[in-house]
Structures are given as structure tokens and as C-alpha cells.
Design an enzyme around this catalytic site. Structure first.
Site, PDB file in Angstrom:
ATOM      1  N   HIS A  57       8.971  20.947  15.176  1.00 13.83           N
ATOM      2  CA  HIS A  57       9.972  20.135  14.445  1.00 13.83           C
ATOM      3  C   HIS A  57       9.390  19.635  13.131  1.00 13.83           C
ATOM      4  CE1 HIS A  57      13.676  17.529  14.508  1.00 13.83           C
ATOM      5  NE2 HIS A  57      13.000  17.052  13.469  1.00 13.83           N
ATOM      6  N   HIS A  59      10.327  19.078   8.581  1.00 11.43           N
ATOM      7  CA  HIS A  59      11.273  19.085   7.449  1.00 11.43           C
ATOM      8  C   HIS A  59      10.524  19.531   6.202  1.00 11.43           C
ATOM      9  CE1 HIS A  59      14.651  17.039   9.487  1.00 11.43           C
ATOM     10  NE2 HIS A  59      13.666  16.599  10.258  1.00 11.43           N
ATOM     11  N   GLN A 152      22.357  17.241   7.615  1.00 11.84           N
ATOM     12  CA  GLN A 152      21.765  15.889   7.608  1.00 11.84           C
ATOM     13  C   GLN A 152      22.809  14.773   7.552  1.00 11.84           C
ATOM     14  OE1 GLN A 152      18.068  14.351   6.852  1.00 11.84           O
ATOM     15  NE2 GLN A 152      19.501  13.070   7.962  1.00 11.84           N
ATOM     16  N   HIS A 210      18.997  17.401  16.072  1.00 13.17           N
ATOM     17  CA  HIS A 210      18.586  16.004  16.095  1.00 13.17           C
ATOM     18  C   HIS A 210      19.580  15.322  17.028  1.00 13.17           C
ATOM     19  CE1 HIS A 210      16.375  17.234  12.569  1.00 13.17           C
ATOM     20  NE2 HIS A 210      15.824  16.036  12.451  1.00 13.17           N
ATOM     21  N   GLU A 213      18.784  10.273  18.051  1.00 15.63           N
ATOM     22  CA  GLU A 213      17.642   9.613  17.398  1.00 15.63           C
ATOM     23  C   GLU A 213      18.085   8.197  17.078  1.00 15.63           C
ATOM     24  OE1 GLU A 213      16.171  11.433  13.821  1.00 15.63           O
ATOM     25  OE2 GLU A 213      14.343  10.227  13.827  1.00 15.63           O
ATOM     26  N   ASP A 309       7.378  16.474  12.405  1.00 19.28           N
ATOM     27  CA  ASP A 309       8.594  15.931  11.798  1.00 19.28           C
ATOM     28  C   ASP A 309       8.455  15.720  10.286  1.00 19.28           C
ATOM     29  OD1 ASP A 309      11.219  15.071  11.629  1.00 19.28           O
ATOM     30  OD2 ASP A 309      10.950  13.227  12.744  1.00 19.28           O
TER      31      ASP A 309
HETATM   32 ZN   LIG Z   1      13.728  15.644  12.086  1.00 21.14          ZN
END
Ligand SMILES: [Zn+2]
Length: 424
Positions: A57, A59, A152, A210, A213, A309
Site C-alpha cells: 500500500h 501513494h 480520492q 481504502h 479509514e 502508505d
Molecule cells: Zn492510502
């Protein structure tokens, strides 16, 4: 004549004195004390030879952008998302590529040879998608990059996100993403999960959302994700990332949820460095730890991987692509301090994420691709304790990186010498 032979290795499962032989980029023998002529023989001298680190995971479109255009003052997830929203319109493709390639260098140096990165598809220009498709191609000879189409700002909530996500998949993005807890309502979140899982099933793709979270114990999208995976026959192809709300859920509810996750073949990806940093921000004291229920998930037979992440981006100022740092934090937050618990945390950054990403070539048995990291540590627990130096990194039998063994010279009065922090 072998191409490459390692002797005297300790393996992650604890076997010692092992040899690993390589021919034509693949493992051909794994046996104790095995020797044969080879072009290069490396005496591991009892150190740990592992399959490489896999980051399940990440970005990569935002990495190394820390401070652009400003720093996240509150440190919260929501300010991070807002800050990323300010940065997005100013993004330039070359800069995204430059930062991503720089991070890939860091990753390989740290022994990471596969990364699943989410890429934001809410910018209608799809600049980041184009940039990371380019990067995936540029690094393909040394790093397996898997891209997730990540809405997102919400698949249903952000204007144009549904079309953009489909366009990104058409362009070659590998995995279907989502963010159900960020949709306008719980019902919208569940609708988004259904639509995205259906899209993945139609296209034969994997799913990584996701999911929950949040500190809200009623954020239960993981239940819908599991039941949709089961309904659509996506067993073994779906991952819930973060799943932090589970830490705050009612125990009775979780006792029903865990078998559902196992039955659906769902994997869970926790991101310990980020979850311990971003969650529990509305709490005073006691302050929740914010990571999902890792040992309980593992005990229920759910594969759990740890991801990095973020590295130096709107959400996190630190990090360096060190999966041992990630696992080290994970074992602390989850209190997995038994020998078996620590070994499971090492697996959560090596063997398990390879399985989650579907990397069938990864393993320490004949026939697998000759991908390794040699660590300055005598076993997996020592590797975690020391965040051990990556002495060498190989892909398909070819060396990609080397780091000298760590040793500090001491100049103590009456006690000269050196120290490497290895014990025994
Ligand atoms: Zn993430």
C-alpha cells in the site's frame, strides 16, 4: 555451472546452513550444505536471506512532495486530503515522474522489489495516471509496480470520478480502488463498493479499497466489501486497506465479521506508521491506537500485510521506504511481541503482500524467480530489532543494490573495538 550460489544462509522460516542455487534467473536448489561450481558464490555467513520486501500500500503520486504547497499543520487525514486537493491542480507530470523515480531508487536500495501504489483519478487530466504508467514502464526491469485506480475524493461524490476511474482502467491501471467511508452517506459508500466490485468482476481485475479509514465504529463498509467479494466470486483478489474502524467496533459484531472476511477470501492491509499517526485525533485520553485488529485477523485466517502508505507527503513527514520500520511499528502497535508474532510481522512485509499482489514468482523454493534481499541479521526477529542493513538486493539473479555492513568503530578509553549491535 551455476550462475549464483549462496551458502551458509539463514532463511526466514528459521532453517540455518542453507544453500540457495540460481540458474537463468530462477532458483534451482534450496538445500542444507549444498555446493556446486558457480560463477559467483556468496558466503552469507549465517545472515538472513529472504524474499524481497513487498509494499502492499503506497501513494507514489504524492510521495516526496512534503511541504508543497505548505505543511499539514493539524496532522489529520482530512487536512492531508484538503492539502492534496490544493496541490493537485498545480501538479506537473515531469515532477511527478521525477519524484516517483527517486522514490523507486530508495525502495530498491531498501530491498523492496514490488509496490502496489494507489493513484488518484479525480483530476480529470489524469496527469498522475499517465505519469505512473510511464514510471511503471521505466522501472519494469527492476521493480514490479502495480497501480490502483483510486478515487480520492469519492467515486460517487466527486464530479466525473466514475468516468475518470473507468478511463484510468482503460489506460492500463491494474487494480480497482475506492474510498467508501469518504462518500456522502453510509448508503452511498455501500453503493460505491457494489459498483466498484462489479466493475472489477466484469474486467477480471483485483480490488483494493481504502476501507473504513476512520475511528467511527459504525463505519462497516468492510462487511459490504466482503459480501460483494463472496457474491461475485472474487475470493483471493480483494483487499481492504486500513480498516481502522475495526479497532473501535463492538466485540460481538467483530466476532461475526472475522469469519465473513475469511469466507470471502479478503485480505487486509494495515499501515501502522500512518494509522498510529492519523487515527484517534478526536480523542483526548484514553487515546485509541487506530490500527485494525491484526493478530485477531491473522488468527481467523485472513492474510494481513503491512504497507508503508506515505513517505514525505501531505499526510506524513517521515519515512524512507523501509519496510522493516513499518513492520517494527506494526508489531509494537499490535503488541505482537511473541517469537511467532514477530515472525508474522516479518511475513507481513515479505511473503504475505506478495500473495496479496498475486506475485506467484515470489518464494524460496525451486522454480521461483531469484529475487532476494540479504540482511545483516541472523534471523527475522534480529532484522526487525535492528531494521537491518540490506547487504545486497537481487532480482532474477542480478544484483541491483549493495550496502556495506554496519559497524561503528569505538574509541573508548581502555576498550577499543567496534560494534554492529548483532548479538551472540
Ligand atoms: Zn492510502
Amino acid at each position: 555451472m551455476l550462475d549464483l550460489l549462496f551458502t551458509g544462509c539463514t532463511l526466514p522460516d528459521g532453517r540455518t546452513g542453507m544453500s540457495v542455487a540460481v540458474q537463468n534467473g530462477h532458483i534451482v536448489e534450496v538445500a542444507p550444505g549444498f555446493t556446486a561450481p558457480a560463477h559467483e558464490t556468496i558466503d552469507a555467513a549465517g545472515q538472513l536471506l529472504s524474499t524481497p520486501f513487498v509494499d502492499a500500500h503506497f501513494h507514489m503520486d504524492s510521495t516526496l512532495s512534503y511541504g508543497l504547497p505548505r505543511v499539514n499543520q493539524s496532522g489529520t487525514l482530512l487536512e492531508g486530503i484538503a492539502l492534496w486537493g490544493e496541490l493537485k491542480p498545480t501538479l506537473v507530470q515531469d515532477a511527478i515522474i521525477e519524484r516517483a523515480l527517486a522514490y523507486c531508487d530508495w525502495a530498491v536500495a531498501r530491498g523492496i522489489l514490488a509496490i502496489r501504489t494507489h493513484v488518484d483519478v479525480c483530476d480529470p487530466r489524469l496527469l498522475a495516471v499517465e505519469a505512473l504508467l510511464h514510471v511503471r514502464e521505466r522501472v519494469r526491469d527492476y521493480l514490479d509496480l502495480q497501480l490502483v485506480a483510486f478515487p480520492q475524493d469519492g467515486f460517487l461524490r466527486a464530479p466525473g470520478a466514475q468516468d475518470n476511474l473507468v478511463r484510468a482502467l482503460d489506460m492500463g491501471v491494474d487494480v480497482v480502488g475506492g474510498i467508501p467511508h469518504f462518500e456522502r452517506t453510509m448508503a452511498d459508500g455501500a453503493d460505491a463498493v457494489r459498483a466498484l466490485c462489479t466493475l472489477a468482476a466484469e474486467r477480471g481485475l483485483r480490488v483494493d479499497m481504502h476501507c473504513d479509514e476512520s475511528d467511527d465504529p459504525l463505519s462497516r463498509h468492510i462487511e459490504t466489501l466482503a459480501s460483494e467479494s463472496h457474491r461475485l466470486g472474487l475470493h483471493g483478489r480483494v483487499a481492504a486497506s486500513h480498516a481502522t474502524s475495526m479497532h473501535s467496533m463492538d466485540n460481538y459484531y467483530v466476532s461475526k465479521l472475522l469469519p465473513l472476511l475469511a469466507e470471502s477470501g479478503l485480505a487486509v492491509i494495515a499501515n501502522p506508521l500512518i494509522n498510529i499517526t492519523l487515527q484517534g485525533r478526536h480523542d483526548t485520553y484514553p487515546k485509541r491506537r487506530g490500527m485494525t485488529r491484526v493478530p485477531e485477523l491473522m488468527a481467523a485466517g485472513v492474510p494481513v500485510a503491512f504497507g508503508q502508505d506515505c513517505v514525505m507527503d501531505p499526510w506524513y513527514a517521515l519515512g524512507s521506504g523501509d519496510m522493516l520500520e513499518v513492520a517494527h511499528m506494526g508489531l509494537h502497535v499490535a503488541q505482537m511481541t511473541s517469537r511467532d508474532g514477530m515472525a508474522a510481522c516479518f511475513d507481513a512485509v515479505t511473503r504475505v503482500p506478495a500473495q496479496v499482489l498475486g506475485l506467484s514468482h515470489v518464494g524460496l523454493v525451486p522454480g521461483c524467480r531469484a529475487d532476494f534481499v540479504l540482511l545483516q541479521a541472523r534471523d527475522a526477529v534480529e532484522a526487525l530489532r535492528l531494521r537491518a542493513t540490506r547487504l545486497g538486493v537481487w532480482r532474477a539473479g542480478r544484483r541491483l543494490a549493495s550496502t556495506p555492513a554496519q559497524s561503528t568503530a569505538l574509541h573508548l578509553p581502555g576498550r577499543p573495538g567496534s560494534v554492529s549491535f548483532q548479538h551472540g
